[in-house]
Design an enzyme around this catalytic site. Structure first.
Site, PDB file in Angstrom:
ATOM      1  N   THR A 139       2.173  -0.430  10.849  1.00  0.00           N
ATOM      2  CA  THR A 139       1.408   0.407  11.776  1.00  0.00           C
ATOM      3  C   THR A 139       2.305   0.962  12.874  1.00  0.00           C
ATOM      4  OG1 THR A 139      -0.618  -0.843  11.364  1.00  0.00           O
ATOM      5  CG2 THR A 139      -0.523   0.412  13.409  1.00  0.00           C
ATOM      6  N   ASP A 179       6.360  -4.236  -1.893  1.00  0.00           N
ATOM      7  CA  ASP A 179       5.461  -4.284  -0.735  1.00  0.00           C
ATOM      8  C   ASP A 179       4.019  -4.293  -1.235  1.00  0.00           C
ATOM      9  OD1 ASP A 179       3.909  -3.666   1.577  1.00  0.00           O
ATOM     10  OD2 ASP A 179       5.642  -2.687   2.485  1.00  0.00           O
ATOM     11  N   HIS A 223       6.551  -6.764   2.304  1.00  0.00           N
ATOM     12  CA  HIS A 223       6.168  -6.002   3.496  1.00  0.00           C
ATOM     13  C   HIS A 223       6.818  -6.568   4.757  1.00  0.00           C
ATOM     14  CE1 HIS A 223       3.745  -3.238   5.794  1.00  0.00           C
ATOM     15  NE2 HIS A 223       3.260  -4.220   6.530  1.00  0.00           N
TER      16      HIS A 223
END
Length: 274
Positions: free
Chosen positions: A96, A225, A254
């Site tokens: 994010t 990921d 990730h």
């Protein structure tokens, strides 16, 4: 604790260590600046000034009800860079935080920045749409919100113990301290911020933002990921950037800045110095 207050009255906690060229780190959902420990310690020892903040509603920042969207995230980052009067900064965003960096540069310009790095980042857009057929169905993200709303404590245990760090892969040993530290960071934050943040990171379309960025930008993504799938993120972002380069990590998860910190830090250093 060092903190700054945004124009809409939100107190943002930040760390600011060292001197030299600034590197600003933007963390992923639903964590905090503590997720950058391995990078902050490495780069401050290399003579850089390292800065990381807790996004509004996350970590030690104010748990406000509103503003959990990319516009506010980008504006908060801009306010921090102005508060510290940063120049020639390298912006590094994970997950994010990568979206936050992209939106900040496109929305506020590049005058204070030198380079950018997107690590396992959510751009161009995560959700499946007519123009993004390779994205994930909206139901996936609705499911995340339901888990935040109904049993956040258990969900924040299961995610790092499983797909986030690839600990669910055969032969990968779970590191219990990493799982507990993820849980600790997540539970420090606000359920409201985390619930709303799912929409922010999954439905924001960064396509036009990426096209506006002219800074040298390194896109780092692991091909295993399980949170932000590789094929619909890293390669697409690199193509949209005017001055982008893609570095693919075979088998990396990730959460690779933590579990593969030695490799990631070395490549970050080479890019920043290059």
């Amino acid at each position: 604790m060092p903190a700054m207050t945004t124009k809409d009255g939100v107190e943002i906690f930040y760390k600011d260590w060292g001197s030299g060229q600034p590197i600003v780190f933007s963390h992923g959902w639903p964590l905090s600046s503590d997720d950058w420990d391995a990078q902050m310690l490495f780069f401050v020892a290399k003579g850089f000034r390292v800065i990381a903040h807790d996004r509004r509603g996350h970590g030690r920042s104010a748990q406000v009800a509103d503003g959990h969207d990319m516009d506010h995230y980008a504006d908060d980052l801009a306010a921090l860079t102005a508060h510290l009067d940063l120049k020639n900064a390298v912006h590094v965003g994970h997950s994010t935080g990568g979206g936050e960096v992209v939106h900040y540069l496109a929305r506020h310009g590049e005058s204070r920045a030198a380079k950018a790095v997107l690590i396992a980042a959510v751009p161009p857009i995560m959700v499946k749409t007519a123009t993004n057929p390779g994205g994930l169905p909206k139901d996936v993200f609705y499911g995340l919100q339901q888990q935040v709303a109904t049993n956040r404590a258990q969900f924040y245990r299961d995610l790092p113990a499983g797909p986030f760090y690839g600990f669910n892969r055969p032969g990968v040993k779970t590191v219990e301290g990493i799982v507990q530290n993820w849980w600790r960071q997540g539970m420090m934050g606000s359920a409201k911020a985390h619930y709303d943040g799912v929409v922010a990171f999954s439905q924001t379309d960064f396509t036009e933002d990426l096209k506006k960025i002219s800074l040298p930008t390194l896109v780092m993504h692991g091909d295993d990921d399980q949170i932000v799938p590789y094929a619909d993120s890293g390669p697409l972002s690199a193509k949209l950037l005017k001055n982008g380069a893609l570095k693919t990590y075979k088998g990396f998860p990730h959460g690779m800045p933590t579990t593969q910190a030695e490799t990631i830090n070395a490549d970050l250093l080479a890019f920043i110095k290059g």
